[in-house]
Design a protein around this motif. Structure first.
Motif, PDB file in Angstrom:
ATOM      1  N   VAL A 104      -6.527  -7.949  13.906  1.00 48.21           N
ATOM      2  CA  VAL A 104      -5.448  -7.305  13.159  1.00 48.21           C
ATOM      3  C   VAL A 104      -5.229  -5.882  13.651  1.00 48.21           C
ATOM      4  O   VAL A 104      -4.098  -5.410  13.821  1.00 48.21           O
ATOM      5  N   VAL A 105      -6.331  -5.171  13.904  1.00 47.62           N
ATOM      6  CA  VAL A 105      -6.206  -3.792  14.390  1.00 47.62           C
ATOM      7  C   VAL A 105      -5.575  -3.762  15.775  1.00 47.62           C
ATOM      8  O   VAL A 105      -4.717  -2.905  16.087  1.00 47.62           O
ATOM      9  N   LYS A 106      -5.979  -4.673  16.656  1.00 43.49           N
ATOM     10  CA  LYS A 106      -5.413  -4.707  17.999  1.00 43.49           C
ATOM     11  C   LYS A 106      -3.922  -5.048  17.980  1.00 43.49           C
ATOM     12  O   LYS A 106      -3.139  -4.492  18.747  1.00 43.49           O
ATOM     13  N   ASN A 107      -3.550  -5.978  17.128  1.00 43.81           N
ATOM     14  CA  ASN A 107      -2.142  -6.383  17.065  1.00 43.81           C
ATOM     15  C   ASN A 107      -1.267  -5.361  16.338  1.00 43.81           C
ATOM     16  O   ASN A 107      -0.036  -5.434  16.423  1.00 43.81           O
ATOM     17  N   GLY A 108      -1.889  -4.465  15.610  1.00 42.70           N
ATOM     18  CA  GLY A 108      -1.117  -3.471  14.871  1.00 42.70           C
ATOM     19  C   GLY A 108      -0.418  -4.013  13.648  1.00 42.70           C
ATOM     20  O   GLY A 108       0.515  -3.393  13.140  1.00 42.70           O
ATOM     21  N   SER A 109      -0.856  -5.175  13.175  1.00 41.02           N
ATOM     22  CA  SER A 109      -0.205  -5.785  12.017  1.00 41.02           C
ATOM     23  C   SER A 109      -0.826  -5.365  10.686  1.00 41.02           C
ATOM     24  O   SER A 109      -0.344  -5.763   9.623  1.00 41.02           O
ATOM     25  N   PHE A 110      -1.898  -4.587  10.740  1.00 42.76           N
ATOM     26  CA  PHE A 110      -2.539  -4.147   9.506  1.00 42.76           C
ATOM     27  C   PHE A 110      -1.720  -3.026   8.875  1.00 42.76           C
ATOM     28  O   PHE A 110      -1.387  -2.045   9.530  1.00 42.76           O
ATOM     29  N   HIS A 111      -1.412  -3.184   7.615  1.00 40.65           N
ATOM     30  CA  HIS A 111      -0.573  -2.206   6.927  1.00 40.65           C
ATOM     31  C   HIS A 111      -1.051  -2.063   5.484  1.00 40.65           C
ATOM     32  O   HIS A 111      -1.245  -3.061   4.782  1.00 40.65           O
ATOM     33  N   ILE A 112      -1.267  -0.844   5.092  1.00 42.27           N
ATOM     34  CA  ILE A 112      -1.673  -0.551   3.720  1.00 42.27           C
ATOM     35  C   ILE A 112      -0.421  -0.251   2.907  1.00 42.27           C
ATOM     36  O   ILE A 112       0.384   0.613   3.290  1.00 42.27           O
ATOM     37  N   PRO A 113      -0.211  -0.944   1.798  1.00 43.97           N
ATOM     38  CA  PRO A 113       0.995  -0.682   0.990  1.00 43.97           C
ATOM     39  C   PRO A 113       0.944   0.718   0.385  1.00 43.97           C
ATOM     40  O   PRO A 113      -0.136   1.251   0.116  1.00 43.97           O
ATOM     41  N   PRO A 114       2.098   1.344   0.187  1.00 46.11           N
ATOM     42  CA  PRO A 114       2.115   2.703  -0.393  1.00 46.11           C
ATOM     43  C   PRO A 114       1.642   2.677  -1.836  1.00 46.11           C
ATOM     44  O   PRO A 114       1.765   1.664  -2.534  1.00 46.11           O
ATOM     45  N   PRO A 115       1.079   3.771  -2.310  1.00 44.90           N
ATOM     46  CA  PRO A 115       0.569   3.796  -3.688  1.00 44.90           C
ATOM     47  C   PRO A 115       1.709   3.860  -4.700  1.00 44.90           C
ATOM     48  O   PRO A 115       2.813   4.330  -4.406  1.00 44.90           O
ATOM     49  N   ALA A 116       1.405   3.397  -5.876  1.00 41.49           N
ATOM     50  CA  ALA A 116       2.375   3.504  -6.964  1.00 41.49           C
ATOM     51  C   ALA A 116       2.416   4.944  -7.477  1.00 41.49           C
ATOM     52  O   ALA A 116       1.465   5.707  -7.327  1.00 41.49           O
ATOM     53  N   GLU A 117       3.540   5.293  -8.081  1.00 46.09           N
ATOM     54  CA  GLU A 117       3.685   6.656  -8.586  1.00 46.09           C
ATOM     55  C   GLU A 117       2.696   6.971  -9.707  1.00 46.09           C
ATOM     56  O   GLU A 117       2.333   8.125  -9.925  1.00 46.09           O
ATOM     57  N   SER A 118       2.234   5.922 -10.395  1.00 46.93           N
ATOM     58  CA  SER A 118       1.307   6.152 -11.499  1.00 46.93           C
ATOM     59  C   SER A 118      -0.055   6.637 -11.017  1.00 46.93           C
ATOM     60  O   SER A 118      -0.825   7.211 -11.805  1.00 46.93           O
ATOM     61  N   VAL A 119      -0.356   6.423  -9.737  1.00 48.16           N
ATOM     62  CA  VAL A 119      -1.652   6.874  -9.213  1.00 48.16           C
ATOM     63  C   VAL A 119      -1.750   8.391  -9.277  1.00 48.16           C
ATOM     64  O   VAL A 119      -2.819   8.953  -9.555  1.00 48.16           O
ATOM     65  N   ALA A 120      -0.652   9.064  -9.025  1.00 44.93           N
ATOM     66  CA  ALA A 120      -0.665  10.538  -9.058  1.00 44.93           C
ATOM     67  C   ALA A 120      -0.962  11.079 -10.450  1.00 44.93           C
ATOM     68  O   ALA A 120      -1.401  12.230 -10.587  1.00 44.93           O
ATOM     69  N   ALA A 121      -0.753  10.269 -11.470  1.00 48.59           N
ATOM     70  CA  ALA A 121      -0.999  10.730 -12.840  1.00 48.59           C
ATOM     71  C   ALA A 121      -2.438  10.509 -13.290  1.00 48.59           C
ATOM     72  O   ALA A 121      -2.779  10.842 -14.429  1.00 48.59           O
ATOM     73  N   TRP A 122      -3.291   9.947 -12.422  1.00 43.81           N
ATOM     74  CA  TRP A 122      -4.689   9.762 -12.797  1.00 43.81           C
ATOM     75  C   TRP A 122      -5.332  11.127 -13.064  1.00 43.81           C
ATOM     76  O   TRP A 122      -5.065  12.104 -12.342  1.00 43.81           O
ATOM     77  N   PRO A 123      -6.192  11.233 -14.057  1.00 39.11           N
ATOM     78  CA  PRO A 123      -6.814  12.540 -14.349  1.00 39.11           C
ATOM     79  C   PRO A 123      -7.789  12.957 -13.249  1.00 39.11           C
ATOM     80  O   PRO A 123      -8.463  12.121 -12.646  1.00 39.11           O
ATOM     81  N   LEU A 124      -7.802  14.250 -12.958  1.00 38.29           N
ATOM     82  CA  LEU A 124      -8.746  14.899 -12.037  1.00 38.29           C
ATOM     83  C   LEU A 124      -8.504  14.541 -10.570  1.00 38.29           C
ATOM     84  O   LEU A 124      -8.352  15.421  -9.720  1.00 38.29           O
ATOM     85  N   VAL A 125      -8.474  13.254 -10.229  1.00 39.53           N
ATOM     86  CA  VAL A 125      -8.436  12.865  -8.812  1.00 39.53           C
ATOM     87  C   VAL A 125      -7.108  12.228  -8.426  1.00 39.53           C
ATOM     88  O   VAL A 125      -6.961  11.768  -7.280  1.00 39.53           O
ATOM     89  N   GLY A 126      -6.143  12.183  -9.342  1.00 40.12           N
ATOM     90  CA  GLY A 126      -4.908  11.461  -9.071  1.00 40.12           C
ATOM     91  C   GLY A 126      -4.155  11.989  -7.869  1.00 40.12           C
ATOM     92  O   GLY A 126      -3.746  11.220  -6.978  1.00 40.12           O
TER      93      GLY A 126
END
Length: 367
Positions: A104-126
């Motif tokens: 997957v790494v060699k083919n370049g097909s690995f993709h991490i989906p973008p985070p949801a906006e609610s992640v930024a609202a997590w306390p302390l580490v969001g």
């Protein structure tokens, strides 16, 4: 005239003879230990396995008769099959996963989906988690280059851990063979153990100390395997219900690392991260993450409940011995620690209670 006394010269000669004999015995013991030292871990493991599995051999004498050699051979062969099959399946699954990851790494097909906006609202580490996750979803190569030294150290540590586990498994399999030989001569071994313990601590304590050591080793072994099995069930059911790929193999991995006294969080934390990354943050993933994380820490609660059951010493003594022995001596110390502490505890209280003169004085003292 008075003849000079020959007593001091006689005593000095006797003392010299005793010192020479003690020195020769110490030199012989040192040489024997140096010769035996490379096999010490192997023999300790073999003794632990033989003591743990011997009740099964005694039980099989009913249907199979007194053929101790045949019974021990059958037990060892079954143990090899039970351990080797899951280990092989786990190794094949890990190898296949690594190969797929490299492709997957060699083919370049690995993709991490973008985070949801609610992640930024997590306390302390969001905010930090959101920024790190967002960069990973857009520029994973740049992020990997940024943390290249840390990733290199992690890879080296992982390789060393895998090498250590492989060497430990090899020693374990050799110890299993030696344990079969010891079980085939179990009755003679028990008599020899009682004789050695009687010689060291006296005839009145020998059998009790031998039985105490045997019961402590079996209690710790059964507690370790039982705790690992319970954790495997708790975590494996959650993996299956959540539809984790390779849930069965991951559950077997939890069992193996539990027996080796490694934390189950080595499996549960990566799975939690995988679930959150692939399925996002939702009620189901949060419940799954909390449950699996708590189940991975369940051994901290189960050890005080299961370790030391059936042993004639208080449970905290066995638990402290197991934990302290594991810290100082690794997995083998997990068994040696409680045995030594339990024996010391029993001898100490036997010495405390052995006060016949004090008891007579107390009985004669008027109230």
């Amino acid at each position: 005239m008075l003849q000079p006394s020959t007593t001091p010269r006689f005593l000095s000669r006797e003392l010299l003879d005793v010192l020479i004999r003690a020195g020769l015995i110490a030199v012989l013991a040192a040489f024997c230990f140096r010769i035996f030292a490379p096999f010490l871990n192997l023999m300790v493991w073999a003794l632990i396995l033989a003591i743990t599995l011997y009740p099964l051999q005694a039980w099989l004498r009913g249907p199979l008769g007194d053929r101790d050699g045949l019974i021990a051979t059958l037990i060892i062969l079954v143990a090899f099959a039970v351990i080797l099959v899951p280990t092989y399946l786990l190794g094949v699954a890990v190898s296949a996963s690594v190969e797929r990851g490299i492709d997957v790494v060699k083919n370049g097909s690995f993709h991490i989906p973008p985070p949801a906006e609610s992640v930024a609202a997590w306390p302390l580490v969001g905010q930090r988690v959101y920024g790190f996750w967002a960069q990973a979803s857009t520029d994973l190569t740049g992020l990997a280059q940024k943390f290249a030294p840390q990733l290199k150290d992690v890879g080296r540590a992982l390789f060393d851990a895998i090498t250590g586990v492989s060497a430990g498994m090899l020693v374990f399999f050799l110890a299993l063979i030696v344990a079969g030989i010891l079980m085939a001569h179990g009755e003679k071994g028990h008599r020899s153990t009682v004789q050695i313990a009687s010689r060291i601590s006296g005839p009145e304590n020998g059998r009790q100390i031998a039985d105490l050591c045997t019961a402590t080793i079996r209690a710790v072994a059964q507690g370790v395997v039982g705790i690992a099995f319970i954790q495997m069930l708790l975590i494996g059911v959650a993996f299956v219900l959540m539809g984790i790929p390779g849930a069965g193999l991951l559950a077997l991995a939890v069992l193996l690392i539990g027996i080796m006294q490694l934390p189950a969080t080595l499996i549960t934390v990566p799975v939690i991260v995988f679930v959150i990354v692939t399925q996002g943050v939702s009620t189901a993933t949060v419940i799954f993450s909390v449950y699996v994380f708590v189940a991975g820490l369940a051994d901290n609660v189960l050890k005080p409940l299961l370790l030391g059951r059936g042993v004639a010493v208080p449970m905290p003594v066995v638990l402290i011995g197991a934990l302290g022995g594991m810290v100082t001596g690794g997995v083998i110390g997990l068994f040696i620690g409680p045995v030594m502490l339990a024996v010391g505890y029993q001898l100490f209280w036997r010495w405390v209670k052995d006060q016949p003169q004090a008891e007579r004085v107390q009985e004669r003292t008027p109230l």
